[in-house]
Design a protein around this motif. Structure first.
Motif, mmCIF file in Angstrom:
data_model
loop_
_atom_site.group_PDB
_atom_site.id
_atom_site.type_symbol
_atom_site.label_atom_id
_atom_site.label_comp_id
_atom_site.label_asym_id
_atom_site.label_seq_id
_atom_site.Cartn_x
_atom_site.Cartn_y
_atom_site.Cartn_z
ATOM 1 N N UNK A 62 11.836 -1.530 4.049
ATOM 2 C CA UNK A 62 11.095 -0.455 3.364
ATOM 3 C C UNK A 62 9.610 -0.439 3.732
ATOM 4 N N UNK A 63 9.149 -1.486 4.398
ATOM 5 C CA UNK A 63 7.729 -1.556 4.750
ATOM 6 C C UNK A 63 7.458 -0.684 5.963
ATOM 7 N N UNK A 64 6.811 0.459 5.743
ATOM 8 C CA UNK A 64 6.522 1.355 6.865
ATOM 9 C C UNK A 64 5.037 1.374 7.200
ATOM 10 N N UNK A 65 4.214 1.210 6.189
ATOM 11 C CA UNK A 65 2.763 1.138 6.422
ATOM 12 C C UNK A 65 2.233 -0.117 5.721
ATOM 13 N N UNK A 66 0.996 -0.468 6.042
ATOM 14 C CA UNK A 66 0.399 -1.636 5.396
ATOM 15 C C UNK A 66 0.273 -1.437 3.884
ATOM 16 N N UNK A 67 0.047 -0.200 3.467
ATOM 17 C CA UNK A 67 -0.123 0.086 2.040
ATOM 18 C C UNK A 67 1.164 -0.201 1.270
ATOM 19 N N UNK A 68 2.316 -0.204 1.982
ATOM 20 C CA UNK A 68 3.588 -0.472 1.306
ATOM 21 C C UNK A 68 3.675 -1.891 0.755
ATOM 22 N N UNK A 69 2.729 -2.731 1.136
ATOM 23 C CA UNK A 69 2.753 -4.111 0.640
ATOM 24 C C UNK A 69 2.719 -4.115 -0.889
ATOM 25 N N UNK A 70 2.156 -3.050 -1.475
ATOM 26 C CA UNK A 70 2.044 -3.001 -2.934
ATOM 27 C C UNK A 70 3.400 -2.931 -3.631
ATOM 28 N N UNK A 71 4.463 -2.636 -2.875
ATOM 29 C CA UNK A 71 5.793 -2.592 -3.490
ATOM 30 C C UNK A 71 6.430 -3.977 -3.563
ATOM 31 N N UNK A 72 5.835 -4.938 -2.862
ATOM 32 C CA UNK A 72 6.404 -6.293 -2.865
ATOM 33 C C UNK A 72 6.018 -7.015 -4.162
ATOM 34 N N UNK A 73 6.862 -7.953 -4.596
ATOM 35 C CA UNK A 73 6.550 -8.707 -5.823
ATOM 36 C C UNK A 73 5.425 -9.716 -5.565
ATOM 37 N N UNK A 74 4.726 -10.096 -6.639
ATOM 38 C CA UNK A 74 3.674 -11.115 -6.543
ATOM 39 C C UNK A 74 4.273 -12.511 -6.585
#
Lengths: 446, 143
Positions: A62-74
Motif C-alpha cells: 500500500x506504500x505508494x508515496x513517502x507520505x503513506x508512511x502515516x498509515x503504518x502503525x507506531x
C-alpha cells in the motif's frame, strides 16, 4: 582504500559525506524505495509489526508515496521490552554479528542487533557525523562514551577508526585519569556526554590544568542527552573547544542518526537511512514542517532490527530551510526536552530545561542542580537544590538568602510555580558519568 | 591593617562542621577563631587563621565553596562602655558594621573584636584618626 583516490584533497573532501549532498528528488526516491523494502522485511519476519499492520488493514504494497508512511502503525520502547530479547529481530541469529543493550533502569534492558551490513551503515553514518563536526585523520580522539553494551562507545569507535583518526578507547569514568591522558597523549578531540564534559572542566580546574594553556583539545561531539545552548556556551567559554551536538538512539542504530555541521544550526538527519517524521504526541497525527512535536523514525536500511515509526519521546521540529553548509539532508532543531521528562505539578507542565533556563538567568554559569518533587498532605512541592560555587558565595548570610530568593523568583517567572530553593554544598549532588539525572519524583513514595 | 577572613559555605546538617575542621586539621592548619552564622538551612563559617592561603587551598581542594573577606581586628578596653565608644566613633564616620565577633585568643588583657565593615578603608581611616590601633596579622596571630 578509497581514501587513496582522494589524497590530493586530503582534509577537504570526504567521499562518505557526499551522500549528505544528494539532490533532494533523488534522495526522496531512495527513501521511498527503501521504505517499501524495510516495511516488507518487517511484515514478513516480525510478528509484532505484521499483527499491527494487519489490525490497521495496511500492507507493505500500500506504500505508494513517502507520505503513506502515516498509515503504518507506531512502535514504542515498551515493544522492545515486551519482546525481550530478540522479538523484533527480522533476520536469523546467524546473520546477527553484534548485540547492544540499554542500561535498563526500569526492569529488563532492551536489546538491539546488527547484521554485518548494519555495522557498515552504522560506521558510515558516524563517519559522516564526525566529518560534519570537523574531525579528520590526524586527530587524536579520546572517546569517553561507555564501551560495552551501551551503543555510544563502540558506535563512535567504529566511525573514528573509519575516518582514520587515532582513537583512545578510554570509556567513561576516572575523571582525573581522563584529564591526565588528555594532556599527556596530546588529545585534539573528544566524544562524551555534555554533562560529563562539564564535570571534566571542573576536575581540570581542581587539578590546576587550564584547557587553553595545557591541552590541545579543539573540538568535541556531545550527545546521548538533551543539552541547552547555554551549556554549549559554558563548555566553549570554559574550555575553548568547539562543541557539536550529535543525535542517536540505540533503538534506531545508536549515535549517527543526526549531527550538527559547522553551521551548528540544528542537526542534519542522515535521511538516506532514517525517515524522519514529527507527530503531535497526543493525537499522533503528523504536524506541518517547522511545528514542534514528537520525533518519529523509520529505519530505511536496517536489517537485523528494523524500526517502523518508532516514537523517540524527543520533542523537536523539522527545519526545511536550506543549510548554509549546502547539505541537502534536512535538519531537526536541537532536542531541548523529552515528552517523558516533562513533569506535571499542580496541573502545570514543567520541563527540567525550564528550570535550567531560570537558573542561568540568575547566574552566568549553570550551577549543578536537582529537582525533587514531594507530596505532603496531598500537596505537591517542588524543591530545587542548587550547589553553591565560590563565585556565588558571600560572607553574609543575608546575601546568600537573597541569592536563593532570586533563584526562586526566576523559576516562578518561567514556570509560574513556586519552588523551594535550597542551597547545598558543592559536590553534594551526585555527578553523572553518563546521563545526568536531574529529576527525582518522590511523590508516590511513602 | 586588614586581616583576611575565610568564609566557607556549610549545609546545616550533622557532621558538616566536624568534617571541615578535620580536613583543616589533617592539613596542619591552626584555627585562631571560628564564627558560624546560619539561617537554619545553611551556615557560613568564618574563620581566622595565621595560614589563610594554605587554609583556602585545602578547603577548595576538598570541594568546599569558600571566599575571602577583609576584616579588622582591634583591642577594645575591657571596661563598661569600651565597645560603645568604638562603635559611636565609627557610626559618626558613616561606617556600618556588617557583623562582628570576639577573637578567641587574647594577646593581652583587653578584649579583641573582629569587625566586618561595609567600607573597610573608611573604617581604618576613622580608627587611625582617633588613634585606635588595629592589629597587624603578625601581632594578632603570635602565640
Amino acid at each position: 582504500m578509497i581514501r587513496n583516490l582522494w589524497n590530493d584533497l586530503e582534509g577537504t573532501f570526504f567521499p562518505e559525506s557526499a551522500l549528505d549532498y544528494m539532490p533532494e528528488a533523488r534522495l526522496r526516491e531512495v527513501q521511498l524505495q527503501r521504505l517499501k523494502a524495510v516495511t516488507a522485511l518487517a511484515y514478513a519476519n516480525v510478528p509484532l509489526f505484521r499483527e499491527r499492520m494487519d489490525a490497521k488493514g495496511v500492507k507493505p504494497a500500500d506504500l505508494r508515496t513517502l507520505a503513506d508512511v502515516r498509515h503504518l502503525p507506531f512502535s514504542v520502547k515498551g515493544d522492545l521490552r515486551d519482546t525481550y530479547p530478540y522479538g523484533l529481530f527480522a533476520v536469523p541469529m546467524s546473520e546477527v554479528v553484534r548485540l547492544h543493550a540499554s542500561s535498563g533502569t526500569t526492569g529488563k534492558p532492551i536489546v538491539v542487533g546488527y547484521t554485518a551490513q548494519d555495522m557498515e551503515v552504522w560506521k558510515q553514518v558516524i563517519m559522516r557525523t564526525l566529518y560534519a563536526a570537523g574531525f579528520s585523520r590526524g586527530d587524536i580522539v579520546q572517546n569517553m562514551y561507555g564501551y560495552g553494551l551501551f551503543t555510544g562507545g563502540l558506535g563512535l569507535h567504529g566511525g573514528l577508526e573509519g575516518i582514520g583518526a587515532t582513537v583512545i578507547p578510554i570509556s567513561g569514568g576516572n575523571s582525573e585519569r581522563q584529564i591526565m591522558v588528555m594532556k599527556d597523549f596530546g588529545v585534539t578531540a573528544v566524544c562524551c556526554t555534555p554533562s560529563y564534559f562539564i564535570h571534566l572542566i571542573e576536575v581540570a580546574q581542581k587539578m590546576g590544568i587550564d584547557f587553553r594553556r595545557d591541552l590541545k583539545v579543539k573540538r568535541g561531539v556531545f550527545g546521548a542527552e538533551p543539552w541547552t545552548d547555554q551549556m554549549r556556551q559554558y563548555i566553549e567559554d570554559a574550555s575553548g573547544i568547539k562543541a557539536f551536538d550529535i543525535y542517536g538512539l540505540s533503538e534506531i542504530i545508536g549515535p549517527g542518526v543526526g549531527a550538527e555541521c559547522e553551521c551548528r544550526d540544528g542537526l542534519h538527519i542522515f535521511e538516506d537511512h532514517f525517515l524522519v517524521e514529527i507527530v503531535d504526541p497526543q493525537t499522533l497525527e503528523p504536524v506541518p514542517d517547522g511545528t514542534e512535536g514528537e520525533l518519529v523514525f523509520t529505519t530505511l536500511s536496517k536489517q537485523a532490527m528494523p524500526a517502523i515509526r518508532y516514537r523517540t519521546r524527543d520533542i523537536t521540529a523539522i527545519d526545511t530551510r536550506p543549510c548554509a553548509c549546502g547539505r541537502t539532508i534536512r535538519r531537526i532543531r536541537r532536542i531541548s526536552r523529552r515528552s517523558d521528562d516533562m513533569f506535571i505539578i499542580r496541573g502545570v507542565n514543567v520541563f527540567p530545561s525550564q528550570i535550567e533556563t531560570a537558573l542561568l538567568k540568575t547566574e552566568a554559569t549553570l550551577p549543578h542542580y536537582q529537582i525533587v518533587l514531594t507530596r505532603k498532605a496531598g500537596l505537591d512541592r517542588m524543591e530545587v537544590k542548587v550547589e553553591v560555587t565560590a563565585d556565588m558565595l558571600s560572607d553574609k548570610v543575608g546575601a546568600m538568602d537573597e541569592l536563593a530568593k532570586r533563584f526562586g523568583r526566576s523559576i516562578e517567572q518561567i514556570t509560574g510555580l513556586h519552588a523551594e530553593v535550597t542551597l547545598v554544598q558543592p559536590g553534594s549532588i551526585p555527578r553523572s558519568e553518563g546521563k545526568a539525572k536531574r529529576l527525582f519524583d518522590k511523590r508516590n513514595e511513602g | 591593617m586588614k586581616i583576611t577572613q575565610l568564609s566557607v559555605f556549610l549545609e546545616n546538617r550533622p557532621g558538616r562542621l566536624s568534617a571541615l575542621c578535620r580536613t583543616l586539621a589533617d592539613a596542619g592548619v591552626n584555627l585562631s577563631t571560628l564564627m558560624l552564622s546560619d539561617n537554619g538551612e545553611f551556615g557560613l563559617l568564618r574563620l581566622l587563621t595565621p595560614d589563610v592561603d594554605k587554609a583556602k587551598a585545602t578547603i577548595a581542594a576538598a570541594g568546599y565553596a569558600a571566599t575571602t573577606t577583609e576584616v579588622v581586628a582591634l583591642q577594645v578596653p575591657d571596661k563598661p562602655g569600651g565597645l560603645a565608644g568604638v562603635l559611636v566613633l565609627l557610626e559618626k564616620s558613616g561606617v556600618s558594621v556588617e557583623y562582628m565577633y570576639a577573637f578567641a585568643e587574647r594577646p593581652g588583657s583587653d578584649a579583641v573584636m573582629v569587625f566586618r565593615f561595609d567600607n573597610t578603608d573608611k573604617a581604618l581611616a576613622a580608627l587611625s584618626d582617633a588613634g585606635i590601633a588595629v592589629f597587624k596579622p603578625v601581632d594578632l596571630f603570635k602565640n
